[in-house]
Design a protein around this motif. Structure first.
Motif, short mmCIF file in Angstrom:
data_model
loop_
_atom_site.label_atom_id
_atom_site.label_comp_id
_atom_site.label_asym_id
_atom_site.label_seq_id
_atom_site.Cartn_x
_atom_site.Cartn_y
_atom_site.Cartn_z
N THR A 1 25.60 6.90 11.47
CA THR A 1 26.19 6.44 12.72
C THR A 1 27.46 7.21 13.06
O THR A 1 28.09 7.80 12.17
N THR B 1 29.89 5.46 14.55
CA THR B 1 30.93 4.43 14.68
C THR B 1 31.23 3.79 13.33
O THR B 1 30.33 3.54 12.53
N ASN C 1 32.28 0.76 12.93
CA ASN C 1 31.76 -0.60 12.93
C ASN C 1 30.33 -0.66 12.43
O ASN C 1 29.98 -1.50 11.60
N ALA C 2 29.46 0.23 12.90
CA ALA C 2 28.07 0.24 12.44
C ALA C 2 27.99 0.61 10.97
O ALA C 2 27.17 0.06 10.22
N THR D 1 25.94 2.06 19.65
CA THR D 1 26.26 2.06 18.22
C THR D 1 26.26 3.47 17.65
O THR D 1 26.62 3.66 16.49
N SER E 1 23.84 5.28 16.67
CA SER E 1 23.00 5.24 15.47
C SER E 1 21.93 6.32 15.53
O SER E 1 21.25 6.46 16.54
#
Length: 138
Positions: A46, A48, A50-51, A92, A94
């Motif tokens: 990812t 990010t 957070n992900a 995201t 991803s």
């Protein structure tokens, strides 16, 4: 036709896991998934933090949660399990690849999601599994 490679994202890229790896190690497909009892045809990552935190927190293991900064060594694509299914437009960031990811660093510290957020996510994933909807298209 132009032979230039399409760049989906410039990075940096992260991989959350509970595997104890070293700088320079390669993350490769065809190893057990962090989330299911099967070998994965792709390696997921990812753009990010957070992900990546979710990846580390939800991985099946009792080992230490880790987030690595990784460098894709080949082509990669949007993760079809999330992009335009759960999160239209890939917010995201991803991705997945059939080529290895090289570990270039490990984040020394990062803030976990709250226990409440993690428990809510685990409950949601369990419900999806019970409904036969927690499928990873690999």
């Amino acid at each position: 036709m132009d032979d230039k490679k399409i760049v989906l994202d410039q990075g940096p890229f992260f991989h959350g896991t509970k595997a104890d790896l070293k700088i320079g190690d390669l993350l490769e497909p065809q190893y057990l998934s962090n989330y299911q009892e099967k070998k994965s045809n792709h390696i997921y990552f990812t753009g990010t933090l957070n992900a990546a935190k979710w990846g580390a927190e939800l991985a099946k293991s009792n080992s230490k949660e880790r987030i690595y900064i990784v460098e894709p060594l080949g082509d990669f694509e949007n993760d079809p399990n999330l992009t335009d299914k759960r999160f239209p437009g890939n917010p995201t960031r991803s991705y997945r690849s059939k080529s290895p990811l090289k570990i270039v660093a490990e984040l020394a510290s990062w803030e976990r999601h709250s226990d409440e957020e993690i428990n809510h996510m685990l409950t949601s994933l369990k419900k999806l599994s019970e409904e036969g909807k927690n499928v990873i298209y690999d």
